[in-house]
Design a protein around this motif. Structure first.
Motif, PDB file in Angstrom:
ATOM      1  N   ILE A   1      85.087  21.417  15.888  1.00  0.00           N
ATOM      2  CA  ILE A   1      85.480  20.601  17.041  1.00  0.00           C
ATOM      3  C   ILE A   1      84.436  20.694  18.148  1.00  0.00           C
ATOM      4  N   ILE A   2      84.005  21.925  18.420  1.00  0.00           N
ATOM      5  CA  ILE A   2      83.010  22.149  19.482  1.00  0.00           C
ATOM      6  C   ILE A   2      81.642  22.148  18.821  1.00  0.00           C
TER       7      ILE A   2
ATOM      8  N   GLU B   1      95.552  20.554  20.885  1.00  0.00           N
ATOM      9  CA  GLU B   1      95.274  20.283  22.290  1.00  0.00           C
ATOM     10  C   GLU B   1      93.777  20.287  22.573  1.00  0.00           C
ATOM     11  N   LEU B   2      93.049  21.208  21.952  1.00  0.00           N
ATOM     12  CA  LEU B   2      91.608  21.282  22.158  1.00  0.00           C
ATOM     13  C   LEU B   2      90.921  20.012  21.682  1.00  0.00           C
ATOM     14  N   THR B   3      91.345  19.491  20.538  1.00  0.00           N
ATOM     15  CA  THR B   3      90.747  18.266  20.012  1.00  0.00           C
ATOM     16  C   THR B   3      90.891  17.122  21.008  1.00  0.00           C
TER      17      THR B   3
ATOM     18  N   LYS C   1     103.150  23.230  29.529  1.00  0.00           N
ATOM     19  CA  LYS C   1     102.242  24.366  29.544  1.00  0.00           C
ATOM     20  C   LYS C   1     100.982  24.038  28.760  1.00  0.00           C
ATOM     21  N   GLN C   2      99.843  24.402  29.341  1.00  0.00           N
ATOM     22  CA  GLN C   2      98.572  24.179  28.673  1.00  0.00           C
ATOM     23  C   GLN C   2      98.242  25.359  27.762  1.00  0.00           C
ATOM     24  N   PHE C   3      97.902  25.041  26.529  1.00  0.00           N
ATOM     25  CA  PHE C   3      97.505  26.077  25.575  1.00  0.00           C
ATOM     26  C   PHE C   3      96.009  26.368  25.662  1.00  0.00           C
ATOM     27  N   VAL C   4      95.257  25.390  26.128  1.00  0.00           N
ATOM     28  CA  VAL C   4      93.801  25.523  26.225  1.00  0.00           C
ATOM     29  C   VAL C   4      93.368  25.170  27.647  1.00  0.00           C
TER      30      VAL C   4
END
Length: 228
Positions: free
Chosen positions: A72-73, A33-35, A5-8
């Motif tokens: 991160i962003i 996950e985003l990183t 499952k994808q969290f992001v």
């Protein structure tokens, strides 16, 4: 084997990227996950910085969590956060929003030298006599005669308006705009409203029915009046 499952989830739009964070996962899992995804999809150095809107659904993001996302962003990775969007707000913010949007109703006459000031919309069932003043951060509805001064959108809301059963004011103010009484004797007008006309860059007085076209929130006021 089941897919993980994808969290992001990241989706492209005309205005950049929209980043959806699963509201059921832990924030640390989402950050991890985003990183990985940001590092994998980082644009080349000669490409423009991409705008990102972060949507967290029913998850309320604390300021320190927003700061983690900003780290991160960031522009170093050729991304920049345009906005955070959530379906939930803090109780304090909800109470403040209720205060600012609630209609405050009064049944009285505002006489010369008196000032009636409220947060939110003001509904006055009565007159504003010459020398009297009504002030609201939202809209002003006078179910009577407006002879004095009315200031709507007092904290800078240029979409606010002033409506009255009979309009012959000394002065109308909306946000930073001011409209004074005419130098000549005027008979006044019935069922009129004052609002900012952006094309003319000034306050105009028009028939009250124009609000249905120019200010959509009037329908919300009508529903609240009908439903109590």
């Amino acid at each position: 084997m089941l897919d993980k499952k994808q969290f992001v989830t990241i989706k492209g739009t005309r205005n950049g990227l929209t980043l959806f964070i699963d509201e059921s996962c832990s924030f640390s899992d989402a950050i991890h996950e985003l990183t990985e995804k940001i590092e994998a999809s980082r644009p080349k150095d000669d490409e423009p910085t991409v705008s990102v809107t972060v949507k967290s659904g029913d998850r309320y993001l604390q300021e320190e969590q927003k700061e983690q996302l900003r780290n991160i962003i960031n522009e170093e990775n050729r991304f920049t956060i345009h906005a955070f969007e959530s379906d939930v707000i803090r109780r304090h913010d909800a109470l403040l929003w209720k205060e600012e949007t609630e209609i405050k109703s009064f049944n009285r006459i505002v006489r010369s030298g008196q000032v009636l000031s409220v947060n939110g919309d003001l509904l006055l069932i009565g007159d504003v006599n010459p020398g009297g003043t009504v002030i609201s951060t939202g809209n002003i509805y006078v179910m009577g005669s407006l002879y004095g001064i009315a200031h709507a959108g007092a904290e800078g809301d240029g979409n606010a308006f002033i409506a009255a059963s009979y309009m012959k004011p000394n002065q109308l103010r909306i946000a930073d705009y001011i409209s004074r009484a005419p130098d000549y004797e005027s008979e006044g007008v019935y069922m009129e409203c004052g609002l900012i006309d952006e094309g003319q860059d000034k306050i105009i007085v028009d028939r009250i029915h124009v609000l249905a076209h120019k200010r959509k929130e009037i329908t919300g006021f009508e529903r609240r009046i009908q439903n109590g």
